[in-house]
Every structure is written in structure tokens, then in C-alpha cells.
Design an enzyme around this catalytic site. Structure first.
Site, PDB file in Angstrom:
ATOM      1  N   ASP A 217       3.831   7.057  -5.225  1.00 23.56           N
ATOM      2  CA  ASP A 217       3.405   6.284  -6.397  1.00 23.56           C
ATOM      3  C   ASP A 217       2.035   6.784  -6.843  1.00 23.56           C
ATOM      4  O   ASP A 217       1.307   7.441  -6.081  1.00 23.56           O
ATOM      5  CB  ASP A 217       3.369   4.792  -6.092  1.00 23.56           C
TER       6      ASP A 217
ATOM      7  N   GLU B 157       1.770   2.501  -2.309  1.00 23.82           N
ATOM      8  CA  GLU B 157       0.448   2.640  -1.694  1.00 23.82           C
ATOM      9  C   GLU B 157      -0.660   2.195  -2.620  1.00 23.82           C
ATOM     10  O   GLU B 157      -1.609   1.515  -2.214  1.00 23.82           O
ATOM     11  CB  GLU B 157       0.232   4.103  -1.256  1.00 23.82           C
TER      12      GLU B 157
END
Length: 484
Positions: free
Chosen positions: A111, A176
């Protein structure tokens, strides 16, 4: 299926040749991955779809290597506004289970932070663009490039039909940047299953301290985030009608915030330095050996001067001493113009970066006690409440461990130099979670240069770092196998 391993030196040479010959393909794959707008920060349905697409791409890539892949579903995320969004799966993958070989687990995330061209990007953030050997694109260095570099290293051995020197496991997540939703719980659940055979954990989610000299990271600071609220009433006051007859919440709050740290950066909370690990002579020498051009660092930071004059003092205060930062005030008037308001209630926000051997629960008590003491001396009729909203412990590794030795040797092989042994002043919670839960060695092996601009406009990874980083991981596999 695979030939018995060639002698290590010959095998490494073949792997390096393979990586050089296929570097354009590796850049092309990075381009495909960067094109996916896998932004986990903005809670929007179409971005969640992109995150799911990103995890499918990665799972397919790992299956092509011959890995067994499990995409662990995590259900839905409940947002404060009542909306629910699906959480992207966490990938658990493994390749090889030879009990005679060490098992290395690689952690990465796919991400990214939000990015828009109009925010100041020189190129489209989701179109990987090469300019003078620099590969610009959101996620190029944080963290799609390093994840792919590890995959590239594995693919070199597989394509050459050579036996992998180590067993490999992957933990790849897609949340994350939004706090690693569900990851800690999964690590605990899988402690005695997926992670039971893991000997070493490698994270490659930070940067070097320089543009050309590699680094090994062996510690990060923790973080305790606080809010201090001072309240008179729910409604604001007119300063002409009430100014002069009240204990004003803003005046109380400014006094409280002003009592936390002095102008030299020294934290004024009693006892806060008591748990800080003493500086050893060996550690002092490590700081001396690190290459840092102070003038260039100051210039690139666009700062007039720092609080300290030497390289060693600056690095120690970034890495091995705590710091306190005041972040903002909620409820205060902060718009253009002159509004004669007395806020009825205000909230100050500050945080302390923690270092070994500080503990979040001890720090919480010290902060509350200090602020209550300062507040009581003001004899204010207002109410004050302090709360710690985030408590993340610092992390430090044993640098004499086998995998640090293997990584040093691999860096020497690929880059021809010893690495800078560095810490990171920010907080990377997953390192401490892995270390505490799995009780195995955790190492951070960064690939990106100091000027990569993670989270910023024009994020990039240099082609050189990406390709030589792929070789570094290949060399690391061989060195670890030799040492284990």
C-alpha cells in the site's frame, strides 16, 4: 528439477549476470505495480478495490516463482463514520522447507500514501517514469521496489534452475500506511504455525543515510502520543465580555505545553531520562564511523542551524536519545483575520519518541504526573485531562547476530564497502512485534537512497539501487546459508 548448487562464488556470478540481463524486465514489473493506486490512507471503495488488485498481482508473481501462497482474509474495517470497508488480505507465502537450510522471512507492504499530480509531482505519480537513472512513482521506494527486489533475487536462482540456498517465507500486507490493520493479531495467531520454522526476519522499508553508501538498520525509536485537554465550558467566550475574569483554557494549555521541553531540546519531565540506555564506547565508535556531510544535511533540510554542532551529537539525538515534539492545538482559532474569541475548551497534542530501555507505561505515568503538578500550581478552575492515545515501544537488534554478519558480507560483495550501521529515528512497529512475538532475529536491510522522498512528492528509487539491491538480496541468501 533443480541442479545441485554450483560453488557459491560461481553461482553468485551467474545470479548477478542474470539480474543485469533482466533489469529492464524488473523495471517493467515495477512499472506495472506502481500503476496500481493502492492507497490505504483514504477510506474510499475504489481505492480498496485497487488494494485488492495489488495483492492479487503480488500473489500471482509469487506463485510464478513456485511459492505456495495463502491470502489470509481479514474481514471488514469499521470506520468512525459508520462506513465499513473490506480489509485487503495479508499474503503468507513459502518457498522451500529443507530442515538443513535456514528459513528467512521477508516482510513488505504494497500500500502507498496518497499522491496527486497537482500536489507538485513533476510526473504522473502512478506512471513509473525514468529520468537520469531515477525511477519516479508513488511506492517506488516505499515499498514496492524493495519487495520486488527480493522477488527478483529469488527469481534469479529459480530461472537458473539452481537450488535456493535458504528457505524463504513472505509476509506481505496492504495496510501498513494505515496502521497495519490486523497484522499483529495474525502474527500472534500464526506464531506456532507459519512462523514456527522461521530463523530470521528481514524488513526492507527504510532508507540509507546517504545517496551512495549502503546501510544496515539495527534500531528504531518508539512513540508515545498524548492529548492534554483543558476545559472551562463547551461554548467559546467573547474576550470583551469575559476577558480578565476567567482562567482561560488557552493560557493554561500554553503553560502546560511550555513546561515540557526547553529551547535546547531537553525534555523537562522529571525521570524521563532515567531508563535511557547508557552510551557505550563501542557505540560511540559506531557513530564516528558513519559518513554524514553535516553541511549538505543542513542545506538539504533547509534549516538555518541544528541544536548540535557535531555529526555524532546530531545522530545520537535523532536515534538514541528521546525527543519531545509539540504537534498542534485543537479548538483554537487558527484562520486568517482577527476573531476576539476565548476558546472554551482546547486540546494540545504532543509526542515523545522513545529509545531503549524506555517503556511506554512508565512514560505515561511520568507525563501525567508532571502535567498534573504544573496544572495544580496554576490554581486554575478549569478541568484538565491527559491521555496517551498511542504507545509504541522502541526496537533494537543484536548486531552480532548471524544475519547482520551475512548482510555486512553481502554489502561488501555487491557495493565494495562496509555499511553504515544506523538506527531510524521514526517508529516501525512491525519490527518490535516480530521480535517480541516470534522471538527471532529481526534485521532492517534498506535499499533506497536518502533522497528517495518516501511519502513526499516525486518519490523515486534509483535504477542502480533497485538492481544492485536485487543482487544484494541474492548475495545475502548465500552468505546466510554459509553462516547458518
Amino acid at each position: 528439477m533443480f541442479s545441485p548448487s554450483s560453488p557459491p562464488a560461481r553461482l553468485l556470478e551467474k545470479a548477478f549476470q542474470y539480474i543485469d540481463l533482466h533489469q529492464n524486465e524488473f523495471v517493467e514489473t515495477l512499472k506495472e505495480w506502481v500503476a496500481v493506486e493502492s492507497d490505504s490512507v483514504q477510506p474510499l471503495p475504489h481505492l480498496r478495490q485497487e488494494l485488492f488488485r495489488m495483492m492479487v498481482l503480488a500473489a500471482d508473481e509469487l506463485r510464478r516463482l513456485g511459492a505456495s501462497v495463502d491470502s489470509v482474509g481479514l474481514g471488514d474495517q469499521q470506520l468512525p463514520n459508520g462506513q465499513t470497508l473490506p480489509i485487503p488480505p495479508i499474503i503468507l507465502a513459502e518457498l522451500g522447507n529443507d530442515p538443513k537450510k535456514p528459513t528467512v522471512c521477508f516482510y513488505g507492504h504494497l500500500d502507498v500514501q496518497p499522491a496527486r499530480k497537482e500536489d507538485g509531482w513533476l510526473t504522473d505519480p502512478y506512471t513509473l517514469t525514468e529520468v537520469d537513472g531515477k525511477l519516479y512513482g508513488r511506492g517506488a521506494t516505499d515499498n514496492k521496489g524493495p519487495v520486488l527486489a527480493w522477488i527478483n533475487a529469488v527469481s534469479a536462482f529459480r530461472s537458473l534452475e539452481e537450488d535456493l540456498p535458504v528457505n524463504i517465507k513472505f509476509v506481505i500486507e496492504g495496510m501498513e500506511e494505515a496502521g497495519s490493520v490486523g497484522l499483529e493479531e495474525l502474527v500472534r495467531e500464526e506464531k506456532d504455525q507459519f512462523f514456527s520454522s522461521v530463523d530470521y526476519i528481514v524488513i526492507s522499508d527504510n532508507l540509507w543515510l546517504s545517496q551512495r553508501k549502503p546501510a544496515l538498520t539495527y534500531g528504531t525509536r518508539g512513540n508515545s502520543y498524548f492529548r492534554v485537554e483543558v476545559k472551562c465550558r463547551d461554548q467559546d467566550f467573547h474576550s470583551g465580555t469575559f476577558g480578565g475574569v476567567l482562567n482561560e483554557p488557552m493560557a493554561d494549555l500554553v503553560a502546560l505545553l511550555g513546561s515540557l521541553v526547553d529551547s535546547s531540546g531537553h525534555i523537562l519531565i522529571p525521570g524521563i531520562y532515567d531508563q535511557v540506555a547508557p552510551l557505550t564506547e563501542e557505540e560511540r565508535k559506531m557513530y564516528k564511523a558513519i559518513h554524514l556531510d553535516l553541511e549538505e544535511y543542513r542545506r538539504s533540510s533547509r534549516v538555518k542551524r541544528f541544536l548540535f554542532d557535531t555529526k555524532e551529537e546530531i545522530l545520537m539525538h535523532l536515534w538514541r536519545y528521546p525527543s519531545l515534539s509539540i504537534h498542534g492545538i485543537e479548538g483554537a482559532f487558527d484562520e486568517p483575520g482577527a476573531k476576539t474569541v476565548i476558546p472554551g475548551q482546547v486540546i494540545g497534542k504532543f509526542s515523545i519518541r522513545l529509545v531503549p530501555h524506555m517503556d511506554t507505561s512508565v512514560v505515561e505515568k511520568q507525563v501525567k504526573q508532571h502535567l498534573e503538578n504544573i496544572f495544580s500550581k496554576r490554581n486554575s478552575s478549569n478541568q484538565m485531562a491527559v491521555s496517551m492515545t498511542l504507545g509504541l515501544q522502541p526496537w533494537i537488534a543484536n548486531i552480532k547476530d548471524n544475519q547482520y554478519l551475512a548482510a555486512k558480507r553481502a554489502i561488501k560483495t555487491v557495493f565494495g564497502t562496509e555499511p553504515d550501521m544506523i538506527r531510524d529515528g521514526s517508529t516501525i512497529p512491525i519490527a518490535r512485534i516480530f521480535q517480541d512475538t516470534i522471538q527471532k532475529s529481526v534485521m532492517m536491510l534498506p535499499l533506497g537512497a536518502v533522497d528517495d522522498g518516501e511519502h513526499a512528492q516525486n518519490e523515486k528509487i534509483n535504477r542502480w539501487n533497485y538492481i544492485e539491491g536485487s543482487k544484494l538480496f541474492a548475495a545475502f541468501f548465500l552468505e546466510l546459508a554459509k553462516l547458518h
